[in-house]
Design a protein around this motif. Structure first.
Motif, PDB file in Angstrom:
ATOM      1  N   THR A  33       0.830  -1.205   0.000  1.00 18.26           N
ATOM      2  CA  THR A  33       0.000   0.000   0.000  1.00 18.26           C
ATOM      3  C   THR A  33       0.868   1.260   0.000  1.00 18.26           C
ATOM      4  OG1 THR A  33      -1.840  -1.100   1.107  1.00 18.26           O
ATOM      5  CG2 THR A  33      -1.713   1.299   1.322  1.00 18.26           C
TER       6      THR A  33
ATOM      7  N   ASP B 230      -5.575  -1.139  -5.092  1.00 16.31           N
ATOM      8  CA  ASP B 230      -5.042  -1.695  -3.848  1.00 16.31           C
ATOM      9  C   ASP B 230      -6.051  -2.691  -3.281  1.00 16.31           C
ATOM     10  OD1 ASP B 230      -3.677  -2.269  -1.583  1.00 16.31           O
ATOM     11  OD2 ASP B 230      -3.504  -0.199  -0.859  1.00 16.31           O
ATOM     12  N   GLU B 231      -5.791  -3.968  -3.501  1.00 21.41           N
ATOM     13  CA  GLU B 231      -6.693  -5.044  -3.086  1.00 21.41           C
ATOM     14  C   GLU B 231      -8.137  -4.789  -3.504  1.00 21.41           C
ATOM     15  OE1 GLU B 231      -6.049  -6.748   0.701  1.00 21.41           O
ATOM     16  OE2 GLU B 231      -4.073  -5.817   0.902  1.00 21.41           O
TER      17      GLU B 231
HETATM   18 MG    MG Z   1      -2.243  -2.647   2.028  1.00 16.95          MG
END
Ligand code: MG
Ligand code: ATP
Lengths: 281, 228
Positions: free
Chosen positions: B42, B162-163
């Motif tokens: 991240t 991000d995910e």
């Molecule tokens: Mg993360």
């Protein structure tokens, strides 16, 4: 346009705080305005009063009119002095009766002292000059006593200063309070829109764009506060004018300056706290 | 296009989050970032859209340098990036259309352009018929599609995800991933952090693995990038 719409929405979202912000800004300017008016009118009165400032040197009983005339001539030659006038005992009585009108009977059979009345040139009518000239006149041996508006004038001067200072202190206090309230309003607005703001940042809105509605809101509050203060001050002055004494009001330039100050209060208060709170979102 | 040069990032209380990373991502690439929780994925992505700046080293994204860029330049850069998260980040009080339009409204797009662009983006993510629905009226997968439409509406050269499937079930995950592949096929680079190893194993895409802030594997180099 968007900014103005957003400002209106923000206004509706926190009506109480918005009204409070505007009112405190108004009170701040009202305090400046009211005490400013007092100071202004005292100065105006002083200007008129100073026109009449006279030093009156009372002359001992039995002084020869020639000596008095001689002294009056000497005094008239002082650099500070505009004119002098010898007033005999009889003339003093006539003048006193005229000035007192209905109460003239009081003076029946009275004896008033003769005097030399001295008028000063403009620019030499302040308390210090009056004192200096009086001291020189006191040197004449036949001068018994000297009167001048000293206490009166000094009191008025002091009153004017007090009014000025009181206005500034009170005005600044309210200005401070309005800053705090604006800060609180903006903190709440920023927090309630935190998600929106973070998304704006994410998609590339500039800081200026994000700030703009807050600044416009602050500016609008400042201007509204200024107008409210103007109204309050004007109404107060009108009431005093009608029921107490004649007064003068600020000229257009000073009025505009006051409104501008209100606008600045709103704008700067917002700018200051929006910068601080946006950083935390 | 995106270049990390000896980039490290440390936070005051938690220490090093990214440790001396150098890498290059070219135009139109699809790159997975994997690694255990806390590896720095991240943080690395945040440095691409300059939410965070490196403590040392430099990130360059399409001519914008992390060393010299001011707030304004970063804002302008983000208009050319698309960013999506695990938690969608949609505005609840706006419809799908309005959420997508929001990205255009706040970046001074000519009003006449907004309608057509929004329609095109929603069609691209397969939500043409649901423009007037509010987020609460949409499934998780559909909400993520709205978020992706918002990310695409400015025609970004890279999509940073991000995910993006972290909150979705298998079916929705496959759908979203399929969408990302289509987006990539049309020329947009994709940087995607994920824990879904299954997804990665079945793909031929470049994979970068991180551990404790460092890049420990980069399939583009076909060998461990760095021992530590
Ligand atoms: Mg993360
Ligand atoms: N804002 C922050 N302040 C302080 N420390 C942070 C911050 N963000 C991340 N960190 C630290 O940096 C390290 C890397 O975090 P990061 O979120 O980049 O990991 P990640 O690989 O994305 O993990 P996950 O897979 O769980 O999302 C962690 O040790 C974390 O504690």
């Amino acid at each position: 346009m968007r900014s103005i719409r957003d400002a209106l929405i923000a206004f509706r979202r926190t009506p109480l705080l918005s009204v409070l912000s505007i009112t405190t800004i108004a009170f701040s300017l009202f305090a400046f305005g009211l005490f400013g008016l007092v100071a202004l009118n005292i100065r105006e009165a002083l200007d008129r009063l100073e026109d009449r400032v006279e030093i009156r040197a009372f002359v001992a009983d039995g002084t020869a009119p020639e000596s008095m005339a001689q002294a009056a001539g000497d005094i008239a030659a002082y650099p500070e002095v505009l004119a002098t006038k010898s007033v005999s005992q009889d003339e003093a009585l006539v003048r006193a009766k005229k000035e007192l009108g209905d109460f003239r009977d009081v003076f029946e059979g009275a004896v008033l002292p003769a005097s030399i009345d001295v008028r000063l040139k403009p620019g030499f009518r302040d308390p210090a000059s009056v004192k200096r000239v009086s001291a020189r006149i006191r040197a004449f041996s036949f001068v018994d006593d000297i009167r001048y508006g000293e206490e009166w004038i000094e009191k008025l001067y002091r009153l004017r200063n007090v009014a000025g200072i009181a206005g500034i202190v009170l005005g600044l206090s309210f200005a401070g309070v309005s800053m705090i309230i604006i800060g609180t309003t903006i903190r709440m607005a920023v927090l309630s829109r935190a998600k929106e703001i973070s998304i704006m940042r994410l998609v590339g809105a500039t800081d200026g764009y994000i700030r703009r509605p807050f600044l416009i809101e602050g500016l609008a509050k400042g201007i509204l506060g200024g107008l409210l203060a103007l109204l309050l001050t004007y109404v107060t002055r009108t009431i005093i004018d009608r029921y107490l004494i004649q007064t003068i009001f600020f000229d257009a330039r000073v009025t505009l300056l006051g409104l501008l100050f209100g606008a600045m209060l709103g704008l700067l208060g917002s700018a200051f706290s929006v910068g601080r709170h946006l950083r935390r979102v | 296009m995106i270049r990390f040069t000896s980039v490290s990032k440390s936070y005051p209380r938690t220490g090093t989050a990214v440790d001396n990373v150098s890498l290059h991502i070219g135009r139109g690439e699809f790159v997975f970032f994997t690694g255990p929780s806390g590896a720095g994925k991240t943080t690395l992505l945040k440095m691409v859209y300059m939410e965070e700046r490196p403590s040392s080293g430099e990130v360059r994204v399409s001519g914008t340098s992390s060393v010299t860029a001011g707030d304004r330049e970063v804002a302008k850069l983000r208009r050319k990036l698309g960013i999506v998260f695990q938690d969608f980040r949609l505005l609840d009080n706006r419809t799908a259309e309005q959420n997508v339009a929001f990205a255009l409204e706040v970046t001074d797009t000519a009003p006449a352009m907004i309608g057509p662009k929004v329609a095109r983006a929603l069609t691209q993510v397969g939500l043409a018929g649901k423009g007037t629905a509010f987020p609460r009226e949409l499934s998780g997968g559909e909400q993520q599609r709205v978020a992706i439409a918002r990310a695409l509406v400015n025609d970004p050269f890279v999509l940073i995800a991000d995910e993006p499937t972290g909150n979705l079930d298998d079916r929705a995950t496959r759908g979203i991933f399929q969408l990302l592949r289509e987006i990539n096929a049309s020329g947009t680079a994709v940087m995607m952090a994920t824990h879904n190893l299954e997804l990665i194993r079945r793909q031929e895409f470049r994979t970068i693995e991180m551990t404790r802030g460092a890049v420990v594997f980069d399939s583009a180099e076909q060998k461990p990038a760095r021992e530590s």
